[in-house]
Design a protein around this motif. Structure first.
Motif, PDB file in Angstrom:
ATOM      1  N   VAL A  48       0.933  -1.318  -0.019  1.00  0.00           N
ATOM      2  CA  VAL A  48       0.092  -0.051  -0.022  1.00  0.00           C
ATOM      3  C   VAL A  48       0.911   1.218   0.111  1.00  0.00           C
ATOM      4  O   VAL A  48       0.514   2.277  -0.682  1.00  0.00           O
ATOM      5  N   VAL A  72       1.906   2.147  -3.622  1.00  0.00           N
ATOM      6  CA  VAL A  72       0.979   1.819  -4.800  1.00  0.00           C
ATOM      7  C   VAL A  72       1.383   2.705  -6.011  1.00  0.00           C
ATOM      8  O   VAL A  72       1.205   2.289  -7.137  1.00  0.00           O
ATOM      9  N   HIS A  90      -6.101   7.873  -3.089  1.00  0.00           N
ATOM     10  CA  HIS A  90      -7.235   7.512  -2.102  1.00  0.00           C
ATOM     11  C   HIS A  90      -8.549   8.320  -2.317  1.00  0.00           C
ATOM     12  O   HIS A  90      -9.581   7.972  -2.368  1.00  0.00           O
ATOM     13  N   LEU A 109     -10.203   7.566  -5.206  1.00  0.00           N
ATOM     14  CA  LEU A 109     -10.951   6.291  -5.296  1.00  0.00           C
ATOM     15  C   LEU A 109     -12.265   6.331  -4.757  1.00  0.00           C
ATOM     16  O   LEU A 109     -13.301   5.581  -4.940  1.00  0.00           O
ATOM     17  N   SER A 141     -10.423  -1.135  -9.887  1.00  0.00           N
ATOM     18  CA  SER A 141     -10.232  -0.800  -8.275  1.00  0.00           C
ATOM     19  C   SER A 141     -11.429  -1.668  -7.768  1.00  0.00           C
ATOM     20  O   SER A 141     -12.617  -1.387  -8.223  1.00  0.00           O
ATOM     21  N   VAL A 166      -4.142   2.058   0.061  1.00  0.00           N
ATOM     22  CA  VAL A 166      -4.410   1.347  -1.051  1.00  0.00           C
ATOM     23  C   VAL A 166      -3.113   0.408  -1.232  1.00  0.00           C
ATOM     24  O   VAL A 166      -2.161   0.546  -0.883  1.00  0.00           O
ATOM     25  N   ALA A 188      -2.176  -3.049  -4.232  1.00  0.00           N
ATOM     26  CA  ALA A 188      -2.446  -3.379  -5.586  1.00  0.00           C
ATOM     27  C   ALA A 188      -1.665  -4.546  -5.993  1.00  0.00           C
ATOM     28  O   ALA A 188      -0.726  -5.366  -5.149  1.00  0.00           O
ATOM     29  N   ILE A 227      -6.427  -2.354  -8.395  1.00  0.00           N
ATOM     30  CA  ILE A 227      -6.169  -1.724  -6.731  1.00  0.00           C
ATOM     31  C   ILE A 227      -7.194  -2.093  -5.836  1.00  0.00           C
ATOM     32  O   ILE A 227      -8.192  -2.370  -6.038  1.00  0.00           O
ATOM     33  N   TYR A 228      -6.607  -2.238  -4.868  1.00  0.00           N
ATOM     34  CA  TYR A 228      -7.149  -2.729  -3.553  1.00  0.00           C
ATOM     35  C   TYR A 228      -7.396  -1.416  -2.726  1.00  0.00           C
ATOM     36  O   TYR A 228      -6.631  -0.872  -2.243  1.00  0.00           O
ATOM     37  N   ALA A 229      -8.875  -0.737  -2.887  1.00  0.00           N
ATOM     38  CA  ALA A 229      -9.046   0.373  -2.339  1.00  0.00           C
ATOM     39  C   ALA A 229      -9.249   0.468  -0.705  1.00  0.00           C
ATOM     40  O   ALA A 229     -10.453   0.626  -0.231  1.00  0.00           O
TER      41      ALA A 229
END
Length: 458
Positions: free
Chosen positions: A9, A12, A55, A58, A80, A338, A340, A361-363
């Motif tokens: 994170v 990112v 962030h 997103l 995302s 975040v 990824a 992307i992992y928000a």
């Protein structure tokens, strides 16, 4: 470092830039709802910049398009994921590579890993754990020094958390990673100068291309990087003399890694470890200062478990409420907003197909304050982590359990030592009228230095 929700994170932007560099562009449309490119060359880059951070961009993206949304970075589509259910579905079958390490090392111009990287990651994790075991008294001493300093202040004096706790993190990381030479404050100051020069460019300079456009900034960055590499190589060449035999660097050397590999892993740990540790400590102390009830409950647990004795590694697992406080600190502050991962094979989330070589992307900042997952998501409430289902969701995101990255585990240990010493000796008070807002860059950091006041318990 992480098996599923890679704790990349804090890097990112590095991931995005390095993925664009390392992998051929996938131009296939995903069919996932989202934004069209604002500009052909930059995609939605200007939209991200105008929002202030990835962030914050997103948050708006998922508000508009739902839990699975897409945007463009340059000519490349990005997907995302902004809810726990969708993250749970996104299982990447290639568990031998690590986005965090691969992309960061690519940015630093280090060679990408080979098939032996799985074993090397285990060595890396084991070295951090062994270093904590062997040098735990150093952490106690460093924390005692800062608490003694705060205890000497009059109640009316404002204490700046940022500068003090970053200093604590720098001393802890450098002494445990590289040994006794960093007991010298001059060495720590030099390290801090170079660390800040590198860290400040890792996000912004590579995201907007401004680093390449400024010869002076680029020269400053490269000089700082070369100097940090030189220090790490010098430590590695000492081959574990005296008490430094059990430092992080020498634990790696004892595992038969080359000096080059040791330098690279040392760079990853020192870069990430300092920032994650400092900001976890800053946010935790801040939240305790504005939550008197939480602070008192933590005090009573510490006295019950530890009495007047210093905390030990063996006692830390018994400090369950302290763990809940730190978990809630990570969640409420969105400490690392975040993550990824590269989609290495075609995948599916809900009804959506995610093409191979798409950056996903992992928000996490969105998920951590999703009202469908967390009751009263904007309230600081450590009690929520007494619920097993909540802990399961938290673990899924990569913040606890076996999936937590070694740098975060290190940060939790330092923060536990700090709180166990600080809260038993001092009461923490908020500064009236102070408004603390977060800045979301590489990690969640207060926009301005955060201040508290303290008073002695006895």
């Amino acid at each position: 470092m992480l098996d599923f929700a890679i704790f990349a994170v804090t890097f990112v932007i590095i991931l995005i830039g390095a993925v664009l560099y390392l992998y051929p562009s996938s131009r296939r449309a995903s069919g996932i709802p989202g934004l069209n490119p604002t500009e052909e060359k930059d995609g939605n880059l200007q939209d991200i910049v105008s929002k202030g951070s990835l962030h914050e961009f997103l948050v708006g993206l998922h508000d508009e398009f739902g839990s699975v949304a897409s945007f463009w970075f340059g000519g490349r589509p990005v997907v995302s994921l902004g809810a726990v259910d969708q993250l749970q579905q996104h299982i990447n079958p290639n568990r031998t590579t690590d986005s965090f390490e691969t992309m960061l090392k690519s940015l630093l111009r280090y060679q990408p890993g080979s098939g032996a990287e799985v074993m090397r990651k285990k060595v890396y994790e084991g070295a951090i754990n062994k270093t904590l075991e062997n040098h735990f008294p150093i952490l106690l001493q460093l924390v005692e020094e800062i608490v003694d300093k705060w205890a000497s202040y009059p109640k009316s004096q404002h204490t700046p958390l940022g500068s003090h706790l970053l200093g604590l993190a720098m001393k802890a990381v450098t002494q445990l990673a590289m040994g006794s030479r960093f007991q010298d404050d001059a060495e720590v100051i030099c390290f801090r100068k170079n660390h800040e020069a590198i860290w400040s460019e890792i996000g912004k300079g590579y995201l907007d291309g401004s680093l390449e456009k400024s010869s002076s900034r680029k020269a400053h960055y490269e000089s700082a990087l070369a100097e940090m590499e030189s220090v790490l190589k010098s430590v590695a060449k000492q081959k574990g003399q005296g008490s430094d035999q059990s430092s992080f660097v020498n634990c790696l050397l004892q595992a038969n890694l080359t000096e080059r590999q040791v330098m690279e892993d040392g760079m990853v740990f020192t870069l990430a470890g300092c920032v994650i540790t400092a900001n976890l400590c800053i946010w935790a102390v801040h939240f305790l200062s504005v939550s008197e009830e939480v602070q008192e409950r933590l005090y009573h647990e510490l006295v019950e478990v530890l009495g007047e004795e210093p905390v030990t590694l063996e006692k830390i697992p018994q400090l369950r409420y302290c763990q809940q406080v730190l978990n809630e600190t990570v969640r409420t502050s969105k400490l690392t907003p975040v993550a990824a991962r590269l989609q290495e094979v075609e995948g599916r989330v809900d009804q959506h197909v995610i093409p191979k070589e798409t950056l996903v992307i992992y928000a996490l900042g969105v998920v951590l304050q999703d009202a469908d997952t967390w009751t009263l998501p904007y309230k600081f409430n450590p009690d929520r982590f007494a619920d097993e289902s909540v802990m399961k969701s938290f673990s899924l995101l990569g913040f606890s359990g076996n999936q937590a990255c070694p740098e975060l585990r290190f940060a939790y240990t330092v923060a536990t030592v700090l709180l166990s010493t600080l809260v038993r000796r001092l009461r923490l008070h908020k500064v009236e009228g102070q408004v603390v807002e977060a800045r979301y860059e590489l990690v969640s950091t207060p926009k301005d230095d955060t201040w508290i006041t303290v008073s002695n318990r006895k």
